[in-house]
Design a protein around this motif. Sequence first.
Motif, short mmCIF file in Angstrom:
data_model
loop_
_atom_site.label_atom_id
_atom_site.label_comp_id
_atom_site.label_asym_id
_atom_site.label_seq_id
_atom_site.Cartn_x
_atom_site.Cartn_y
_atom_site.Cartn_z
N TRP A 69 0.82 -1.22 0.00
CA TRP A 69 0.00 0.00 0.00
C TRP A 69 0.85 1.27 0.00
CZ3 TRP A 69 -2.56 -4.32 0.37
CH2 TRP A 69 -3.92 -4.34 0.06
N SER A 70 1.99 1.24 0.65
CA SER A 70 2.86 2.43 0.72
C SER A 70 4.14 2.24 -0.07
CB SER A 70 3.17 2.75 2.19
OG SER A 70 1.97 2.99 2.90
N GLY A 71 4.16 1.29 -0.97
CA GLY A 71 5.36 0.89 -1.71
C GLY A 71 5.97 1.94 -2.60
N ALA A 72 5.21 2.95 -3.00
CA ALA A 72 5.76 4.00 -3.87
C ALA A 72 6.89 4.76 -3.19
CB ALA A 72 4.66 4.98 -4.30
N ASP A 73 6.90 4.74 -1.87
CA ASP A 73 7.94 5.45 -1.12
C ASP A 73 9.09 4.55 -0.68
OD1 ASP A 73 6.61 7.84 -1.39
OD2 ASP A 73 5.65 7.75 0.57
N PHE A 74 9.11 3.29 -1.13
CA PHE A 74 10.18 2.37 -0.74
C PHE A 74 11.50 2.66 -1.45
CE2 PHE A 74 7.31 -1.50 0.49
CZ PHE A 74 6.65 -0.73 1.42
N GLY A 75 11.43 3.34 -2.60
CA GLY A 75 12.65 3.59 -3.37
C GLY A 75 13.22 2.31 -3.96
N GLU A 76 12.35 1.41 -4.40
CA GLU A 76 12.77 0.11 -4.92
C GLU A 76 12.44 0.00 -6.40
OE1 GLU A 76 14.27 -2.51 -3.49
OE2 GLU A 76 14.35 -1.79 -1.42
N ILE A 81 5.21 1.31 -9.81
CA ILE A 81 4.30 2.33 -9.27
C ILE A 81 3.40 2.77 -10.41
CG2 ILE A 81 4.15 4.61 -8.20
CD1 ILE A 81 7.11 4.05 -7.26
N THR A 82 2.09 2.52 -10.27
CA THR A 82 1.20 2.81 -11.39
C THR A 82 0.39 4.08 -11.22
OG1 THR A 82 -0.46 1.35 -10.40
CG2 THR A 82 0.95 0.39 -12.09
N LYS A 87 -0.28 5.62 -2.85
CA LYS A 87 1.15 5.36 -2.66
C LYS A 87 1.50 3.89 -2.86
CE LYS A 87 2.08 9.60 -1.38
NZ LYS A 87 3.01 10.44 -2.11
N ASP A 88 0.69 3.15 -3.61
CA ASP A 88 0.92 1.73 -3.77
C ASP A 88 1.96 1.42 -4.85
OD1 ASP A 88 -1.39 2.62 -5.49
OD2 ASP A 88 -1.06 0.62 -6.33
N ALA A 89 2.56 0.26 -4.71
CA ALA A 89 3.49 -0.26 -5.70
C ALA A 89 3.35 -1.78 -5.69
CB ALA A 89 4.92 0.15 -5.37
N ALA A 102 15.09 -12.33 -0.91
CA ALA A 102 15.86 -11.27 -0.22
C ALA A 102 15.20 -9.91 -0.46
CB ALA A 102 17.30 -11.28 -0.69
N ALA A 103 14.80 -9.65 -1.71
CA ALA A 103 14.11 -8.40 -2.02
C ALA A 103 12.77 -8.35 -1.29
CB ALA A 103 13.90 -8.26 -3.53
N LEU A 104 12.07 -9.46 -1.26
CA LEU A 104 10.77 -9.52 -0.58
C LEU A 104 10.94 -9.19 0.90
CD1 LEU A 104 7.75 -10.10 -0.49
CD2 LEU A 104 8.30 -12.54 -0.36
N GLN A 105 11.94 -9.73 1.54
CA GLN A 105 12.20 -9.44 2.95
C GLN A 105 12.49 -7.94 3.16
OE1 GLN A 105 12.01 -11.68 5.59
NE2 GLN A 105 11.10 -12.93 4.00
N ARG A 106 13.25 -7.37 2.25
CA ARG A 106 13.58 -5.93 2.33
C ARG A 106 12.30 -5.10 2.18
NH1 ARG A 106 17.02 -6.14 -1.50
NH2 ARG A 106 15.80 -5.17 -3.15
N TRP A 107 11.46 -5.46 1.23
CA TRP A 107 10.21 -4.73 1.00
C TRP A 107 9.28 -4.85 2.20
CZ3 TRP A 107 9.41 -7.41 -4.37
CH2 TRP A 107 10.36 -6.92 -5.27
N LEU A 108 9.22 -6.04 2.80
CA LEU A 108 8.36 -6.23 3.97
C LEU A 108 8.86 -5.41 5.16
CD1 LEU A 108 7.68 -10.04 3.60
CD2 LEU A 108 5.99 -8.19 3.38
N ALA A 109 10.17 -5.30 5.31
CA ALA A 109 10.73 -4.46 6.38
C ALA A 109 10.36 -3.00 6.13
CB ALA A 109 12.24 -4.62 6.46
N LYS A 110 10.43 -2.57 4.88
CA LYS A 110 10.05 -1.20 4.54
C LYS A 110 8.55 -0.98 4.73
CE LYS A 110 13.89 -0.07 1.51
NZ LYS A 110 14.32 0.46 0.21
N ALA A 111 7.75 -2.03 4.49
CA ALA A 111 6.29 -1.92 4.68
C ALA A 111 5.96 -1.62 6.14
CB ALA A 111 5.60 -3.20 4.22
#
Length: 132
Positions: A69-76, A81-82, A87-89, A102-111
């Motif tokens: 939901w807030s993935g647009a601000d993850f800088g990934e 980002i559509t 702010k979803d991605a 590994a990327a999934l774990q990083r994104w979940l930490a950012k979430a």
Amino acid sequence: MTIQSEISHYNGAQQPELKAVCELLAEQIDNTLPDADSKIWHSHPVWFLNGNPIVGYSKQKAGIRLMFWSGADFGEAGLNITGKKFKDASIFYNAVVEIDTAALQRWLAKARDIQWDYKNIVKRKGVLQRLI
């Protein structure tokens, strides 16, 4: 941690390759965000922190869409980002081998660390406020 039964049912209803994708995503999300609440919301699995939706996935034509939901601000760069209003991605998967855990774990930490207040978006008449 045991995957919530409604989510297990959702995952089991998918064709075999997509079922495996859903099961891996659910397992990774549950293990990384053990304090999150999960349920079927708007017909697909979603995880919430303090009532705020942060991650979920759904079956779409292009495959299983994993959305933050807030993935647009993850800088990934790996997340697409559509929209401009929210702010979803997201990213699409059609096979387990496509999932970079590994990327999934990083994104979940950012979430967990980067959240916009979707829980109160109706009360605020569509205006998002940053929580964390």
